[in-house]
Design a protein around this motif. Sequence first.
Motif, PDB file in Angstrom:
ATOM      1  N   UNK A  19      23.233  85.988  42.194  1.00  0.00           N
ATOM      2  CA  UNK A  19      23.841  86.175  40.878  1.00  0.00           C
ATOM      3  C   UNK A  19      23.656  84.840  40.173  1.00  0.00           C
ATOM      4  N   UNK A  20      22.894  84.860  39.076  1.00  0.00           N
ATOM      5  CA  UNK A  20      22.443  83.593  38.508  1.00  0.00           C
ATOM      6  C   UNK A  20      22.727  83.470  37.022  1.00  0.00           C
ATOM      7  N   UNK A  21      23.167  82.298  36.641  1.00  0.00           N
ATOM      8  CA  UNK A  21      23.168  81.888  35.240  1.00  0.00           C
ATOM      9  C   UNK A  21      22.616  80.462  35.215  1.00  0.00           C
ATOM     10  N   UNK A  22      23.366  79.495  35.681  1.00  0.00           N
ATOM     11  CA  UNK A  22      22.892  78.114  35.677  1.00  0.00           C
ATOM     12  C   UNK A  22      21.846  77.860  36.766  1.00  0.00           C
ATOM     13  N   UNK A  23      21.802  78.696  37.791  1.00  0.00           N
ATOM     14  CA  UNK A  23      20.865  78.493  38.905  1.00  0.00           C
ATOM     15  C   UNK A  23      19.591  79.318  38.761  1.00  0.00           C
ATOM     16  N   UNK A  24      19.387  79.934  37.634  1.00  0.00           N
ATOM     17  CA  UNK A  24      18.267  80.852  37.439  1.00  0.00           C
ATOM     18  C   UNK A  24      16.917  80.218  37.760  1.00  0.00           C
ATOM     19  N   UNK A  25      16.667  79.032  37.246  1.00  0.00           N
ATOM     20  CA  UNK A  25      15.386  78.367  37.494  1.00  0.00           C
ATOM     21  C   UNK A  25      15.183  78.106  38.988  1.00  0.00           C
ATOM     22  N   UNK A  26      16.195  77.620  39.668  1.00  0.00           N
ATOM     23  CA  UNK A  26      16.111  77.362  41.109  1.00  0.00           C
ATOM     24  C   UNK A  26      15.894  78.653  41.883  1.00  0.00           C
ATOM     25  N   UNK A  27      16.591  79.704  41.484  1.00  0.00           N
ATOM     26  CA  UNK A  27      16.444  80.985  42.174  1.00  0.00           C
ATOM     27  C   UNK A  27      15.032  81.524  42.047  1.00  0.00           C
ATOM     28  N   UNK A  28      14.413  81.345  40.891  1.00  0.00           N
ATOM     29  CA  UNK A  28      13.050  81.833  40.665  1.00  0.00           C
ATOM     30  C   UNK A  28      11.993  80.935  41.297  1.00  0.00           C
TER      31      UNK A  28
ATOM     32  N   UNK B  95      16.674  90.312  44.802  1.00  0.00           N
ATOM     33  CA  UNK B  95      17.126  90.599  43.448  1.00  0.00           C
ATOM     34  C   UNK B  95      17.748  89.351  42.850  1.00  0.00           C
ATOM     35  N   UNK B  96      17.451  89.116  41.597  1.00  0.00           N
ATOM     36  CA  UNK B  96      18.177  88.103  40.828  1.00  0.00           C
ATOM     37  C   UNK B  96      18.913  88.865  39.735  1.00  0.00           C
ATOM     38  N   UNK B  97      20.227  88.845  39.809  1.00  0.00           N
ATOM     39  CA  UNK B  97      21.044  89.426  38.755  1.00  0.00           C
ATOM     40  C   UNK B  97      21.203  88.337  37.702  1.00  0.00           C
ATOM     41  N   UNK B  98      20.391  88.433  36.681  1.00  0.00           N
ATOM     42  CA  UNK B  98      20.264  87.410  35.651  1.00  0.00           C
ATOM     43  C   UNK B  98      21.362  87.609  34.605  1.00  0.00           C
ATOM     44  N   UNK B  99      22.411  86.802  34.699  1.00  0.00           N
ATOM     45  CA  UNK B  99      23.544  86.937  33.786  1.00  0.00           C
ATOM     46  C   UNK B  99      23.209  86.478  32.373  1.00  0.00           C
ATOM     47  N   UNK B 100      22.303  85.526  32.244  1.00  0.00           N
ATOM     48  CA  UNK B 100      21.938  85.012  30.916  1.00  0.00           C
ATOM     49  C   UNK B 100      21.301  86.086  30.046  1.00  0.00           C
ATOM     50  N   UNK B 101      20.359  86.829  30.634  1.00  0.00           N
ATOM     51  CA  UNK B 101      19.637  87.861  29.888  1.00  0.00           C
ATOM     52  C   UNK B 101      20.164  89.264  30.178  1.00  0.00           C
ATOM     53  N   UNK B 102      21.203  89.340  31.007  1.00  0.00           N
ATOM     54  CA  UNK B 102      21.841  90.609  31.384  1.00  0.00           C
ATOM     55  C   UNK B 102      20.796  91.619  31.856  1.00  0.00           C
TER      56      UNK B 102
END
Length: 104
Positions: A22-31, A47-54
């Motif tokens: 579950x990512x918002x601030x960690x999105x880049x690291x997760x990808x 799965x990356x549940x991208x909270x920034x882009x919903x």
Amino acid sequence: MRPDNYVHAHPTAGQVHLLVEVANETLRTDRKVKLPLYALGGIKEYWILNLNDRQLERSTEPTTIKGKGAYAKTEVFPTDASFEHERFGTVEVAKLLPITTPAK
């Protein structure tokens, strides 16, 4: 699940069907960091549940390209999407995301 609840060892890739971040601030690291590592380790589905882009970013079919882990297939599902999962049935992205309230 193992009888010892994984007290003595982490699960192996063969025991993990799905890993979800579950990512918002960690999105880049997760990808950029975690995704290749999980693919290299043989995690079948990430799965990356991208909270920034919903949205939900679903990666499957782990592979190795020039010694680096990658997933052969990545799908992006927006908030209003759903898809059929072979193990979990119908997955509705909106139900995975936190409820938001309109800005005042």
